[in-house]
Design a protein around this motif. Sequence first.
Motif, short mmCIF file in Angstrom:
data_model
loop_
_atom_site.label_atom_id
_atom_site.label_comp_id
_atom_site.label_asym_id
_atom_site.label_seq_id
_atom_site.Cartn_x
_atom_site.Cartn_y
_atom_site.Cartn_z
N ASN A 1 0.81 -1.22 0.00
CA ASN A 1 0.00 0.00 0.00
C ASN A 1 0.85 1.27 0.00
O ASN A 1 0.53 2.25 0.69
N SER A 2 1.93 1.27 -0.80
CA SER A 2 2.85 2.41 -0.78
C SER A 2 2.81 3.27 -2.04
O SER A 2 3.35 4.38 -2.03
N MET A 3 2.16 2.82 -3.12
CA MET A 3 2.19 3.52 -4.39
C MET A 3 0.80 3.99 -4.81
O MET A 3 -0.18 3.25 -4.69
N GLY B 1 -6.85 -8.98 -8.44
CA GLY B 1 -6.99 -7.85 -7.55
C GLY B 1 -7.09 -6.48 -8.18
O GLY B 1 -7.09 -5.47 -7.45
N LEU B 2 -7.21 -6.39 -9.51
CA LEU B 2 -7.26 -5.09 -10.17
C LEU B 2 -8.42 -5.06 -11.17
O LEU B 2 -8.51 -5.94 -12.03
N LYS B 3 -9.25 -4.06 -11.08
CA LYS B 3 -10.42 -3.97 -11.96
C LYS B 3 -10.13 -3.05 -13.14
O LYS B 3 -9.81 -1.88 -12.97
N LYS C 1 -7.04 -0.75 -8.17
CA LYS C 1 -7.21 -1.54 -6.97
C LYS C 1 -8.44 -1.07 -6.22
O LYS C 1 -8.64 0.15 -6.05
N PRO C 2 -9.31 -1.95 -5.77
CA PRO C 2 -10.51 -1.50 -5.04
C PRO C 2 -10.15 -0.58 -3.88
O PRO C 2 -9.13 -0.76 -3.21
N ALA C 3 -11.01 0.39 -3.66
CA ALA C 3 -10.75 1.36 -2.60
C ALA C 3 -10.78 0.73 -1.22
O ALA C 3 -10.14 1.23 -0.29
N SER C 4 -11.49 -0.37 -1.07
CA SER C 4 -11.52 -1.07 0.21
C SER C 4 -11.77 -2.54 -0.04
O SER C 4 -12.39 -2.91 -1.05
N GLY D 1 -7.46 2.10 -4.18
CA GLY D 1 -7.83 3.13 -5.15
C GLY D 1 -6.74 3.47 -6.14
O GLY D 1 -6.97 4.21 -7.09
N GLY D 2 -5.53 2.92 -5.92
CA GLY D 2 -4.42 3.18 -6.84
C GLY D 2 -4.63 2.52 -8.19
O GLY D 2 -5.42 1.58 -8.33
N ILE D 3 -3.91 3.01 -9.19
CA ILE D 3 -4.11 2.51 -10.55
C ILE D 3 -2.84 1.89 -11.12
O ILE D 3 -1.72 2.26 -10.75
N LEU D 4 -3.06 0.94 -12.01
CA LEU D 4 -2.00 0.34 -12.83
C LEU D 4 -2.27 0.67 -14.28
O LEU D 4 -3.39 0.46 -14.77
N ILE D 5 -1.25 1.17 -14.98
CA ILE D 5 -1.31 1.33 -16.43
C ILE D 5 -0.44 0.22 -17.02
O ILE D 5 0.76 0.16 -16.76
N VAL D 6 -1.07 -0.68 -17.77
CA VAL D 6 -0.36 -1.86 -18.27
C VAL D 6 -0.48 -1.94 -19.79
O VAL D 6 -1.55 -1.68 -20.35
#
Length: 222
Positions: free
Chosen positions: A63-65, A133-135, A218-221, A94-99
């Motif tokens: 939970n650092s990025m 784990g990522l929507k 990532k889901p906010a909770s 709530g964080g995002i990944l750009i892949v």
Amino acid sequence: VPAGSSILDAGCGLGEVLADIPDRYKLFGFDYARSNVEFTKRRLGARADVRQGSIYEIPFPDNSMDAALCLEVLEHIEDDARGVRDIARVLKPGGILIVAVPYTFYWADYKRLMGHFRHYTRQSLSTMLEQNGLKPVEILPNFPNWHQTYTRRYVALRARVLTVGKAFGGGSVFSFKWPWHSQRAIDRLEAKLRPLQEADAKLSYADLDTSTFIVAQKPASN
């Protein structure tokens, strides 16, 4: 992504992407190859915290990025789902990944020669992200027709520069100019293909199976 956010480049290579991110962000990166890490550290200095490590055990805390980038990496690892799970681990809620991953190949042995374990479709990538784990929340344009045409013409141009071009000074394909043109050869190639790129920009990427440039969250909770 707001100013001041922490951004991780997962598989940062030689730091090309990190070097282009504005100074208003906190930059982090890792790569499996120690030589890449050492080069990127010299290149970026104090601008980025770059570490050696595996995408299976990312060397940053849970939970650092705020955001992560993973560009043309997942196809090179045997267990892509495990890699995505560890990216999800280091993202804040709530964080995002750009892949970005490849959706095709250019000739029969391309995948093997490039060290790819697999290629993807929009659905297979989306499903794998969601199961780990990522929507997926947005599909970005990856200009499929332009990309394939540009790749083939770039290879042909580079071959000409390395052969016939030697008679006119040779050098890098990115700086070479034919003496009868005022523009660099690479600029002329890009200008010729701009109409194709503009046409690709209008495609409905949510409907294209070749859309493998995705933003996931990532889901906010939990």
